[in-house]
Write a protein that holds these residues in place. Structure first.
Motif, mmCIF file in Angstrom:
data_model
loop_
_atom_site.group_PDB
_atom_site.id
_atom_site.type_symbol
_atom_site.label_atom_id
_atom_site.label_comp_id
_atom_site.label_asym_id
_atom_site.label_seq_id
_atom_site.Cartn_x
_atom_site.Cartn_y
_atom_site.Cartn_z
ATOM 1 N N ALA A 1 -30.935 32.530 -19.366
ATOM 2 C CA ALA A 1 -30.681 33.174 -18.073
ATOM 3 C C ALA A 1 -31.778 32.829 -17.073
ATOM 4 O O ALA A 1 -31.502 32.573 -15.889
ATOM 5 C CB ALA A 1 -30.587 34.685 -18.252
ATOM 6 N N GLU A 2 -33.016 32.802 -17.518
ATOM 7 C CA GLU A 2 -34.138 32.487 -16.623
ATOM 8 C C GLU A 2 -34.078 31.044 -16.143
ATOM 9 O O GLU A 2 -34.328 30.755 -14.957
ATOM 10 C CB GLU A 2 -35.452 32.774 -17.351
ATOM 11 C CG GLU A 2 -35.688 34.261 -17.564
ATOM 12 C CD GLU A 2 -36.538 34.600 -18.764
ATOM 13 O OE1 GLU A 2 -36.704 35.807 -19.054
ATOM 14 O OE2 GLU A 2 -37.039 33.666 -19.433
ATOM 15 N N LEU A 3 -33.739 30.129 -17.045
ATOM 16 C CA LEU A 3 -33.607 28.727 -16.643
ATOM 17 C C LEU A 3 -32.459 28.549 -15.654
ATOM 18 O O LEU A 3 -32.592 27.816 -14.661
ATOM 19 C CB LEU A 3 -33.387 27.851 -17.873
ATOM 20 C CG LEU A 3 -34.603 27.634 -18.772
ATOM 21 C CD1 LEU A 3 -34.187 27.029 -20.114
ATOM 22 C CD2 LEU A 3 -35.629 26.724 -18.083
ATOM 23 N N LEU A 4 -31.348 29.212 -15.911
ATOM 24 C CA LEU A 4 -30.199 29.132 -15.015
ATOM 25 C C LEU A 4 -30.543 29.714 -13.649
ATOM 26 O O LEU A 4 -30.236 29.116 -12.606
ATOM 27 C CB LEU A 4 -29.006 29.867 -15.623
ATOM 28 C CG LEU A 4 -27.739 29.936 -14.769
ATOM 29 C CD1 LEU A 4 -27.226 28.545 -14.441
ATOM 30 C CD2 LEU A 4 -26.658 30.762 -15.487
ATOM 31 N N ARG B 1 -39.800 28.504 -14.277
ATOM 32 C CA ARG B 1 -40.171 28.268 -12.884
ATOM 33 C C ARG B 1 -40.322 26.785 -12.591
ATOM 34 O O ARG B 1 -40.024 26.303 -11.494
ATOM 35 C CB ARG B 1 -41.485 29.007 -12.566
ATOM 36 C CG ARG B 1 -42.083 28.719 -11.187
ATOM 37 C CD ARG B 1 -43.128 27.612 -11.268
ATOM 38 N NE ARG B 1 -43.617 27.210 -9.953
ATOM 39 C CZ ARG B 1 -43.066 26.310 -9.170
ATOM 40 N NH1 ARG B 1 -41.931 25.736 -9.524
ATOM 41 N NH2 ARG B 1 -43.607 25.980 -8.026
ATOM 42 N N ASP B 2 -40.791 26.006 -13.577
ATOM 43 C CA ASP B 2 -40.985 24.578 -13.360
ATOM 44 C C ASP B 2 -39.774 23.752 -13.790
ATOM 45 O O ASP B 2 -39.330 22.885 -13.050
ATOM 46 C CB ASP B 2 -42.224 24.101 -14.117
ATOM 47 C CG ASP B 2 -42.648 22.708 -13.695
ATOM 48 O OD1 ASP B 2 -43.513 22.583 -12.807
ATOM 49 O OD2 ASP B 2 -42.101 21.723 -14.243
ATOM 50 N N LEU B 3 -39.241 24.035 -14.972
ATOM 51 C CA LEU B 3 -38.192 23.170 -15.523
ATOM 52 C C LEU B 3 -36.865 23.315 -14.787
ATOM 53 O O LEU B 3 -36.207 22.311 -14.488
ATOM 54 C CB LEU B 3 -38.006 23.472 -17.010
ATOM 55 C CG LEU B 3 -36.984 22.595 -17.744
ATOM 56 C CD1 LEU B 3 -37.342 21.111 -17.626
ATOM 57 C CD2 LEU B 3 -36.891 23.011 -19.213
ATOM 58 N N GLY B 4 -36.457 24.554 -14.495
ATOM 59 C CA GLY B 4 -35.195 24.743 -13.780
ATOM 60 C C GLY B 4 -35.170 24.022 -12.439
ATOM 61 O O GLY B 4 -34.240 23.244 -12.153
ATOM 62 N N PRO B 5 -36.182 24.221 -11.582
ATOM 63 C CA PRO B 5 -36.219 23.504 -10.313
ATOM 64 C C PRO B 5 -36.402 21.992 -10.473
ATOM 65 O O PRO B 5 -35.890 21.224 -9.656
ATOM 66 C CB PRO B 5 -37.422 24.131 -9.602
ATOM 67 C CG PRO B 5 -37.492 25.511 -10.161
ATOM 68 C CD PRO B 5 -37.132 25.345 -11.608
ATOM 69 N N ARG B 6 -37.110 21.561 -11.510
ATOM 70 C CA ARG B 6 -37.276 20.114 -11.710
ATOM 71 C C ARG B 6 -35.931 19.469 -12.019
ATOM 72 O O ARG B 6 -35.634 18.364 -11.551
ATOM 73 C CB ARG B 6 -38.278 19.834 -12.834
ATOM 74 C CG ARG B 6 -38.786 18.392 -12.856
ATOM 75 C CD ARG B 6 -39.750 18.154 -14.006
ATOM 76 N NE ARG B 6 -40.959 18.941 -13.916
ATOM 77 C CZ ARG B 6 -42.080 18.544 -13.305
ATOM 78 N NH1 ARG B 6 -42.135 17.348 -12.733
ATOM 79 N NH2 ARG B 6 -43.147 19.320 -13.283
ATOM 80 N N ILE B 7 -35.117 20.151 -12.808
ATOM 81 C CA ILE B 7 -33.768 19.654 -13.078
ATOM 82 C C ILE B 7 -32.952 19.626 -11.789
ATOM 83 O O ILE B 7 -32.206 18.671 -11.528
ATOM 84 C CB ILE B 7 -33.078 20.517 -14.150
ATOM 85 C CG1 ILE B 7 -33.792 20.363 -15.492
ATOM 86 C CG2 ILE B 7 -31.605 20.133 -14.285
ATOM 87 C CD1 ILE B 7 -33.322 21.331 -16.562
#
Length: 245
Positions: free
Chosen positions: A100-103, A198-204
């Motif tokens: 959920a956090e990544l999404l 915070r980093d991986l979701g926006p990087r994707i």
């Protein structure tokens, strides 16, 4: 009041989305060309993230406002039996919180792009455009950047664990202030991700969005703001288990 895992999932999506919309938004305002906040500086960014954290935690009240896989794993390592009222601390529930956090982080980053679309269309260094979405080191040294992220996340998660034992509790505002402190004190070397989502979701999001002149998403560095916070969070959880009991 108890909530279902489904309600908690949506809560974490919305809260993390709010976190990234406001946090990524302040970065965009400060570093992208022709913005009214252009060149506002590091203090503006750290205060913007402070407010973003407070807003995100309030929005995610049904799930406890984790917003961060490192906090989820740290709380698990501390020996906690529940994630939130009515939601047991199990591997499945912890994984659902993290997903959920990544999404939410991905969605928040997409919304930042939409809000600043015309400014992303302006000529700017590709690294500047990436900087709206994800963190990067001031001096690239993977081992030392990793240590910085471990330390910053340890401070955050350990504080979360011990603060609940203090007689004075001010909730989301207190969490936002500790994030502000981390940014001001430890944020310079890496941009203080202290949160894998915070980093991986926006990087994707940066990787898939049609951003004009965006350049590389710097996947070579991407492991640092993911695994550094995970290690820091777990170490804080284990330390908190010993210290708090």
């Amino acid at each position: 009041m108890n909530y279902t895992i489904g309600q908690a999932f949506i809560s974490e999506v919305l809260g993390t989305g709010m976190l990234i919309l406001l946090g990524g938004g302040v970065v965009a305002n400060v570093i992208l060309p022709r913005n009214k906040g252009f060149n506002g500086g590091w203090i503006v960014i750290t205060f913007g993230w402070c407010i973003a954290v407070m807003a995100g935690v309030y929005v995610a009240f049904k799930s406890g406002g984790y917003l961060n896989p490192a906090v989820v794993l740290g709380v698990w390592a501390s020996g906690a039996k529940t994630l939130a009222p009515g939601i047991d601390m199990t591997a499945t529930n912890a994984l659902l919180f993290i997903v959920a956090e990544l999404l939410g982080a991905f969605i928040g980053a997409v919304l930042v792009y939409l809000a600043y679309k015309k400014h992303f269309d302006e000529d700017a260094d590709p690294a500047t455009k990436l900087g709206v979405f994800s963190t990067g080191p001031a001096i690239r040294s993977y081992a030392w950047n990793f240590i910085t992220e471990v330390l910053g996340t340890f401070v955050l998660v350990f504080w979360v664990l011990v603060s609940g034992k203090t007689p004075a509790q001010i909730g989301p505002l207190a969490v936002s202030l500790i994030v502000l402190g981390i940014g001001l004190s430890l944020g310079g070397p890496t941009g203080y991700a202290i949160n894998p989502a915070r980093d991986l979701g926006p990087r994707i999001a940066h990787f898939v969005l049609p951003i004009r002149g965006k350049g590389s998403s710097d996947w070579a560095y991407s492991w640092v703001p993911v695994f550094g916070p995970i290690v820091g969070g777990v170490l804080a959880g284990l330390t908190g288990h010993w210290f708090v009991g």
